[in-house]
Write a protein that holds these residues in place. Structure first.
Motif, PDB file in Angstrom:
ATOM      1  N   PRO A   1     -12.371   9.250 -30.121  1.00 52.23           N
ATOM      2  CA  PRO A   1     -11.741   9.343 -28.705  1.00 52.23           C
ATOM      3  C   PRO A   1     -12.692   8.551 -27.941  1.00 52.23           C
ATOM      4  CG  PRO A   1     -12.909  11.470 -29.340  1.00 52.23           C
ATOM      5  CD  PRO A   1     -12.883  10.675 -30.382  1.00 52.23           C
ATOM      6  N   PRO A   2     -12.070   8.185 -26.527  1.00 50.90           N
ATOM      7  CA  PRO A   2     -13.078   7.433 -25.599  1.00 50.90           C
ATOM      8  C   PRO A   2     -13.757   8.281 -24.756  1.00 50.90           C
ATOM      9  CG  PRO A   2     -10.755   7.605 -24.815  1.00 50.90           C
ATOM     10  CD  PRO A   2     -10.655   8.206 -26.188  1.00 50.90           C
ATOM     11  N   LEU A   3     -14.869   8.932 -25.430  1.00 53.91           N
ATOM     12  CA  LEU A   3     -15.715   9.862 -24.903  1.00 53.91           C
ATOM     13  C   LEU A   3     -17.211   9.685 -25.094  1.00 53.91           C
ATOM     14  CD1 LEU A   3     -13.816  13.359 -25.384  1.00 53.91           C
ATOM     15  CD2 LEU A   3     -13.610  12.016 -23.311  1.00 53.91           C
ATOM     16  N   SER A   4     -17.961   9.841 -24.283  1.00 53.00           N
ATOM     17  CA  SER A   4     -19.405   9.721 -24.543  1.00 53.00           C
ATOM     18  C   SER A   4     -19.811  10.943 -25.601  1.00 53.00           C
ATOM     19  CB  SER A   4     -20.436   9.829 -23.396  1.00 53.00           C
ATOM     20  OG  SER A   4     -20.113  10.936 -22.768  1.00 53.00           O
TER      21      SER A   4
ATOM     22  N   ALA B   1     -16.039  18.807 -24.950  1.00 54.55           N
ATOM     23  CA  ALA B   1     -14.791  19.152 -25.064  1.00 54.55           C
ATOM     24  C   ALA B   1     -14.471  20.207 -26.540  1.00 54.55           C
ATOM     25  CB  ALA B   1     -13.960  17.817 -25.443  1.00 54.55           C
ATOM     26  N   ILE B   2     -15.403  19.710 -27.323  1.00 48.04           N
ATOM     27  CA  ILE B   2     -15.373  20.554 -28.488  1.00 48.04           C
ATOM     28  C   ILE B   2     -15.652  22.201 -28.054  1.00 48.04           C
ATOM     29  CG2 ILE B   2     -16.232  21.122 -30.893  1.00 48.04           C
ATOM     30  CD1 ILE B   2     -16.471  18.028 -31.226  1.00 48.04           C
ATOM     31  N   THR B   3     -16.754  22.401 -27.304  1.00 42.94           N
ATOM     32  CA  THR B   3     -17.249  23.486 -27.058  1.00 42.94           C
ATOM     33  C   THR B   3     -15.996  24.367 -26.144  1.00 42.94           C
ATOM     34  OG1 THR B   3     -19.731  22.944 -26.999  1.00 42.94           O
ATOM     35  CG2 THR B   3     -18.907  25.087 -25.586  1.00 42.94           C
ATOM     36  N   PHE B   4     -15.659  23.764 -25.273  1.00 46.12           N
ATOM     37  CA  PHE B   4     -14.548  24.035 -24.139  1.00 46.12           C
ATOM     38  C   PHE B   4     -13.482  24.618 -24.994  1.00 46.12           C
ATOM     39  CE2 PHE B   4     -16.724  21.856 -20.418  1.00 46.12           C
ATOM     40  CZ  PHE B   4     -17.589  22.886 -20.406  1.00 46.12           C
ATOM     41  N   ALA B   5     -13.299  24.039 -26.276  1.00 44.09           N
ATOM     42  CA  ALA B   5     -12.115  24.503 -27.129  1.00 44.09           C
ATOM     43  C   ALA B   5     -12.279  25.623 -28.038  1.00 44.09           C
ATOM     44  CB  ALA B   5     -11.357  23.189 -27.713  1.00 44.09           C
TER      45      ALA B   5
ATOM     46  N   LEU C   1     -15.435  23.640 -40.886  1.00 41.71           N
ATOM     47  CA  LEU C   1     -16.609  23.550 -41.603  1.00 41.71           C
ATOM     48  C   LEU C   1     -16.490  22.334 -42.503  1.00 41.71           C
ATOM     49  CD1 LEU C   1     -17.356  27.033 -42.799  1.00 41.71           C
ATOM     50  CD2 LEU C   1     -18.612  25.780 -40.963  1.00 41.71           C
ATOM     51  N   SER C   2     -15.703  21.394 -41.920  1.00 41.84           N
ATOM     52  CA  SER C   2     -15.921  19.839 -42.573  1.00 41.84           C
ATOM     53  C   SER C   2     -15.566  18.850 -41.302  1.00 41.84           C
ATOM     54  CB  SER C   2     -14.732  19.944 -43.598  1.00 41.84           C
ATOM     55  OG  SER C   2     -13.481  20.143 -43.152  1.00 41.84           O
ATOM     56  N   ILE C   3     -15.905  17.699 -41.971  1.00 42.36           N
ATOM     57  CA  ILE C   3     -15.586  16.471 -40.920  1.00 42.36           C
ATOM     58  C   ILE C   3     -14.027  16.389 -40.715  1.00 42.36           C
ATOM     59  CG2 ILE C   3     -15.518  14.109 -40.857  1.00 42.36           C
ATOM     60  CD1 ILE C   3     -18.278  15.258 -40.330  1.00 42.36           C
ATOM     61  N   LEU C   4     -13.134  16.720 -41.859  1.00 40.31           N
ATOM     62  CA  LEU C   4     -11.731  16.714 -41.671  1.00 40.31           C
ATOM     63  C   LEU C   4     -11.290  17.391 -40.587  1.00 40.31           C
ATOM     64  CD1 LEU C   4      -8.946  15.630 -42.569  1.00 40.31           C
ATOM     65  CD2 LEU C   4      -8.896  16.972 -44.678  1.00 40.31           C
ATOM     66  N   GLY C   5     -11.912  18.870 -40.933  1.00 35.90           N
ATOM     67  CA  GLY C   5     -11.236  19.841 -39.992  1.00 35.90           C
ATOM     68  C   GLY C   5     -11.715  19.803 -38.621  1.00 35.90           C
ATOM     69  N   MET C   6     -13.114  19.105 -38.250  1.00 32.27           N
ATOM     70  CA  MET C   6     -13.504  18.827 -37.103  1.00 32.27           C
ATOM     71  C   MET C   6     -12.735  17.601 -36.415  1.00 32.27           C
ATOM     72  SD  MET C   6     -15.543  21.143 -36.006  1.00 32.27           S
ATOM     73  CE  MET C   6     -15.769  20.034 -34.305  1.00 32.27           C
ATOM     74  N   SER C   7     -12.112  16.658 -37.337  1.00 31.05           N
ATOM     75  CA  SER C   7     -11.089  15.645 -36.690  1.00 31.05           C
ATOM     76  C   SER C   7      -9.905  16.042 -36.292  1.00 31.05           C
ATOM     77  CB  SER C   7     -11.403  14.555 -37.651  1.00 31.05           C
ATOM     78  OG  SER C   7     -10.459  14.950 -38.808  1.00 31.05           O
ATOM     79  N   ARG C   8      -9.467  17.269 -37.038  1.00 34.89           N
ATOM     80  CA  ARG C   8      -8.196  17.753 -36.582  1.00 34.89           C
ATOM     81  C   ARG C   8      -8.370  18.334 -35.292  1.00 34.89           C
ATOM     82  NH1 ARG C   8      -8.018  20.342 -42.451  1.00 34.89           N
ATOM     83  NH2 ARG C   8      -6.605  18.994 -43.574  1.00 34.89           N
ATOM     84  N   GLU C   9      -9.373  19.112 -34.994  1.00 33.67           N
ATOM     85  CA  GLU C   9      -9.651  19.716 -33.789  1.00 33.67           C
ATOM     86  C   GLU C   9      -9.764  18.700 -32.806  1.00 33.67           C
ATOM     87  OE1 GLU C   9     -10.308  23.178 -32.542  1.00 33.67           O
ATOM     88  OE2 GLU C   9      -8.788  23.186 -34.185  1.00 33.67           O
ATOM     89  N   VAL C  10     -10.592  17.722 -32.834  1.00 33.92           N
ATOM     90  CA  VAL C  10     -10.931  16.641 -31.964  1.00 33.92           C
ATOM     91  C   VAL C  10      -9.562  15.923 -31.556  1.00 33.92           C
ATOM     92  CG1 VAL C  10     -12.194  14.711 -31.368  1.00 33.92           C
ATOM     93  CG2 VAL C  10     -13.234  16.323 -32.353  1.00 33.92           C
ATOM     94  N   ALA C  11      -8.620  15.399 -32.597  1.00 36.59           N
ATOM     95  CA  ALA C  11      -7.449  14.916 -32.345  1.00 36.59           C
ATOM     96  C   ALA C  11      -6.425  15.771 -31.450  1.00 36.59           C
ATOM     97  CB  ALA C  11      -6.853  14.478 -33.590  1.00 36.59           C
ATOM     98  N   ALA C  12      -6.793  17.129 -31.785  1.00 38.73           N
ATOM     99  CA  ALA C  12      -5.699  18.036 -30.876  1.00 38.73           C
ATOM    100  C   ALA C  12      -6.172  17.959 -29.642  1.00 38.73           C
ATOM    101  CB  ALA C  12      -5.472  19.220 -31.736  1.00 38.73           C
TER     102      ALA C  12
ATOM    103  N   THR D   1      -8.190  15.893 -27.772  1.00 39.75           N
ATOM    104  CA  THR D   1      -8.282  14.543 -27.094  1.00 39.75           C
ATOM    105  C   THR D   1      -6.698  14.082 -27.110  1.00 39.75           C
ATOM    106  OG1 THR D   1      -9.112  13.488 -28.668  1.00 39.75           O
ATOM    107  CG2 THR D   1     -10.566  14.581 -27.177  1.00 39.75           C
ATOM    108  N   SER D   2      -6.133  14.391 -28.059  1.00 41.67           N
ATOM    109  CA  SER D   2      -4.712  13.250 -28.547  1.00 41.67           C
ATOM    110  C   SER D   2      -5.030  11.804 -29.065  1.00 41.67           C
ATOM    111  CB  SER D   2      -3.814  13.103 -27.101  1.00 41.67           C
ATOM    112  OG  SER D   2      -3.218  14.596 -26.636  1.00 41.67           O
ATOM    113  N   ALA D   3      -6.466  11.890 -29.510  1.00 41.68           N
ATOM    114  CA  ALA D   3      -6.638  10.803 -30.210  1.00 41.68           C
ATOM    115  C   ALA D   3      -6.162  10.513 -31.484  1.00 41.68           C
ATOM    116  CB  ALA D   3      -8.323  10.615 -30.210  1.00 41.68           C
ATOM    117  N   PRO D   4      -5.913   9.187 -32.107  1.00 40.02           N
ATOM    118  CA  PRO D   4      -5.159   9.508 -33.284  1.00 40.02           C
ATOM    119  C   PRO D   4      -6.264   9.742 -34.488  1.00 40.02           C
ATOM    120  CG  PRO D   4      -5.489   7.312 -32.507  1.00 40.02           C
ATOM    121  CD  PRO D   4      -5.905   8.137 -31.506  1.00 40.02           C
ATOM    122  N   ALA D   5      -5.970  10.481 -35.550  1.00 48.01           N
ATOM    123  CA  ALA D   5      -6.998  10.800 -36.452  1.00 48.01           C
ATOM    124  C   ALA D   5      -6.550  10.032 -37.766  1.00 48.01           C
ATOM    125  CB  ALA D   5      -6.569  12.392 -36.903  1.00 48.01           C
TER     126      ALA D   5
END
Length: 783
Positions: free
Chosen positions: A14-17, A24-28, A168-179, A181-185
């Protein structure tokens, strides 16, 4: 979980620092605890290749190296023992700034040096180093070392809640971040390996409820000594896992990447097919950590036809471990039910990354995919020929649809929602959604174990919608003061009263040592915890006295000579088939009765000081004290407290046995009373102010020493005429002029009539009646 930010960004970017992404992850709902740089800051360090190495003319341990960094060769003096021509090393140019040092051109024993060849320690990548850091042979000369080693990275440490094992995985965290931020996974593409050999091992599920899915595959002809690629070692190390060997590293890498724990067996050590079963009573298995626990029917094991080879979901066995001589491996990817693994690590005294994930729930739909990913990496790094996948399948967990009503979600969250926005959020989370008339039928994906009721889905909507986007509207309600009942005192009022008697409030644990219960309460069958957090906190307290004694002992150990503490807390005891949870108030006084001062002599606090405090708390009610024994208290210096006809508490000095056992130089004085008894208050009742003066008469008599004062006082009050308003003891005398075993008690008697002035005859008649009570009830001799 620790992981590399750059690794996560290969899945979703995602386009985030860095800090915006962490927020964003914490607030979710997935807390990011720490953000650490992958390496300390340094600059002007590039890849250099050593062209030649010559001995320093004036120093045995130094070498003069010619180093190519992409421009004219540099002469650099180096003292590393492993420097050699042809190697590629990090080279700090003149002007480079390393952690704690700036590189300058200098003469070293008369030889010009234009830079420095660096070890991992000098770059801040390691605390220790035995020589120069060796870079890969294919490294581009002159390239920045930070870019080559991907050091402009951050390590994120997250703390998912126990119900979110999917994170507890990169795949799982990527699903969260994609949901969020709406960024493509972009998950890695995994192509199933075609079977190059026909060899396979059979798999039998002897415990299908504990292991409903097991996938395995043979890979033959692997090179177990092949080096792990630097990119994989880097990602493992940044996730807190050390590199062991290529095959083991691959299984750990896939676990971190996809969230599926894997295991690799040395296939030549397996005897026959695979069985997933529960351990036999007393069965032993030497594990990879060197321990050999005695197992039992509660432990799930992986076994071959003759023996157990792994503790399922926790750790592999040492006998079937992969080593440098391994040529054929059997890869395992399985789904173990959380109930079969949970709690076993605590019983064994150790855990693992695998058990941590299986206890929380692993995606049973991704089990074959993880096996294919591991196969792909093994063939790329170690070579070998893969056999067909053997899969044993039983009844997998069901993912039942959950109905979500838009109106209900709006009511719970207090905001207006659009149906299309809700459906979009659910799709972004990977849910299957069917909607009709603002009612959604939602089926969770296989990796979500925490979605069971409508409120779970509402929580998901709130998370992804953003808690910050929910306005903090104050509730509108009439602010009406409730009536405070006069017959009950509040906890705040009681706290203030006790604090006014110079006590300090403490809060101690409700979980205590079972030995405390036995010592202080005489309770050998306390309420035991099924899953205590520590061995010394294994039972629920039935009294606040143990915690108060411990608080006193703690303060005495810290050189406090005067301690006065109290606690208001709930206690727990068995009441038939149920449990009682009374609230009690306890206090302890230790040391001097008063703070050190010039106005009063120093003396130790005693029973009567604390008794006075207790009487002040009950005032205007007058509790009675009767000598009685309590397991925690001195047998000759303890009493129970009676209000009306009920025993409501205890008071006394700590038993000498416990004073010695718990290292107290002096015995504290303690009391404990039922909260309800102390909270009850007398409602004030109006009485007309008497217009006629009271009359005082003193009554003194000799009693046997064994006659308790309380019994005398109660008898006088019970038989006093109506005009007697008060009877008080004002003197106790024991002297040589009295018979042995006798004592003199003197009582003040107040008499008053609200309607007239009392005559001498009326007064004398009333006093005579009281004297008769003393003679007849106690054989007292009037003085």
């Amino acid at each position: 979980m620790k992981f590399s930010e750059n690794w996560l960004r290969t899945f979703v970017n995602p386009p985030l620092s860095t800090h915006e992404l962490a927020d964003a992850i914490t607030f979710a709902g997935i807390e990011v605890e720490e953000i650490d740089p992958a390496a300390p800051p340094f600059e002007q360090v590039v890849v250099g290749v050593v062209l030649s190495v010559e001995k320093h003319p004036d120093a045995e341990r130094l070498s003069v190296c010619q180093v190519n960094v992409g421009v004219a060769p540099l002469a650099i003096v180096c003292g590393a023992p492993n420097v050699r021509a042809g190697m590629k090393v990090p080279t700090a140019l003149v002007g480079a700034k390393l952690p704690g040092i700036e590189i300058k051109a200098a003469k070293v024993r008369g030889v010009e040096s234009h830079g420095m060849l660096c070890s991992e320690k000098e770059l801040g990548l390691s605390e220790e180093a035995s020589g120069l850091m060796v870079l890969p042979e294919d490294s581009q000369v002159g390239m920045s070392v930070r870019e080559l080693l991907d050091l402009d990275d951050h390590i994120l440490t997250t703390k998912p809640t126990p119900n979110r094992g999917d994170c507890l995985s990169i795949l799982g965290m990527s699903r969260e971040v994609a949901a969020i931020t709406s960024a493509p996974a972009n998950a890695p593409r995994i192509k199933p390996a075609a079977a190059a050999i026909e060899d396979a091992l059979s798999v039998t599920l002897d415990a299908p409820d504990a292991c409903p899915r097991y996938c395995g595959r043979l890979v033959k002809g692997v090179d177990a000594t092949a080096p792990t690629p630097r990119w994989m070692r880097s990602r493992l190390e940044r996730s807190g896992i050390r590199s062991i060997s290529a095959i083991v590293d691959i299984t750990n890498f896939v676990m971190l990447e996809l969230g599926q724990p894997l295991h690799a067996f040395d296939a030549l050590t397996l005897e026959g097919g695979i069985h997933v079963r529960f351990a036999a009573p007393g069965e032993k298995l030497e594990l990879l950590n060197g321990q050999t626990p005695a197992l039992g029917p509660g432990y799930l094991v992986i076994a071959d036809e003759k023996k157990a080879v792994a503790l399922a979901g926790i750790m592999g066995g040492a006998q079937t471990a992969v080593d440098d001589c391994t040529r054929d491996i059997f890869l395992e990817s399985a789904y173990f039910a959380p109930e079969a693994i949970a709690g076993k690590s605590r019983l064994l005294g150790f855990g693992s990354d695998s058990s941590f994930r299986f206890e929380r729930g692993v995606d049973f739909g991704g089990t074959p995919r993880a096996l294919e990913r591991a196969t792909q990496l093994v063939r790329e790094i170690c070579g070998g020929d893969a056999g067909p996948v053997t899969e044993a399948l039983a009844a997998l967990p069901e993912r039942n649809p959950v109905t979500l009503r838009l109106a209900r979600a709006e009511s719970v969250l207090g905001i207006a929602l659009e149906a299309r926005d809700v459906e979009d959020i659910l799709h972004r989370l990977g849910f299957t959604v069917k909607s009709h008339d603002e009612v959604f039928v939602v089926t969770p994906p296989t990796w979500r174990f925490d979605i069971a009721i409508e409120e779970d889905l509402i929580e998901e909507i709130a998370r992804i919608h953003g808690y910050d986007n929910i306005p903090a509207a104050a509730p509108v309600a009439p602010a009406t003061m409730l009536r405070a009942p006069e017959a009950t005192r509040t906890r705040a009022a009681l706290r203030a009263l006790i604090a006014a008697r110079d006590y300090t409030e403490v809060v101690t644990y409700s979980f205590i040592d079972s030995r405390w219960e036995a010592d202080f309460c005489g309770n050998t069958h306390p309420v035991a915890l099924a899953n205590p957090i520590a061995s010394q906190m294994s039972v629920m307290r039935s009294s606040v006295i143990p915690g108060l004694v411990d608080a006193v002992a703690f303060n005495v150990r810290h050189k406090q000579s005067r301690v006065r503490v109290f606690e208001i807390g709930r206690c727990f005891r068995k009441a038939g088939d149920d449990y009682a949870q009374p609230v009690r108030i306890g206090a302890a006084a230790y040391g001097d009765a008063h703070p050190e001062q010039w106005g009063a002599p120093s003396r130790r606090v005693d029973f009567y000081d604390v008794k006075g405090d207790l009487e002040a708390l009950f005032a205007p009610r007058e509790p009675r004290f009767e000598a009685a024994e309590h397991p925690a208290l001195h047998p000759g210096k303890s009493a129970h407290l009676i209000v009306g006809t009920q025993v409501v508490g205890w008071i006394g000095e700590l038993h000498p046995r416990w004073q010695q056992k718990y290292d107290l130089p002096l015995a504290p004085v303690l009391f404990e009373v039922e909260y309800d008894a102390l909270a009850a208050a007398l409602v004030p009742v109006y009485h007309e102010i008497p217009k006629f003066p009271p009359v005082r008469r003193d009554v003194a008599a000799l009693f046997d020493e064994q006659v308790p004062f309380q019994a005398v006082l109660e008898a006088l009050k019970a038989h006093a005429p109506a005009i007697v308003t008060d009877v008080r003891l004002f003197d106790v005398y024991r002297g040589k002029d009295l018979e042995k075993g006798r004592k003199s008690l003197a009582f003040r008697v107040l008499l008053q009539d609200t309607r007239k002035t009392l005559t001498d005859a009326e007064v004398e008649a009333a006093v005579s009646q009281l004297r008769d009570v003393l003679r007849q009830r106690f054989d007292a001799k009037l003085r």
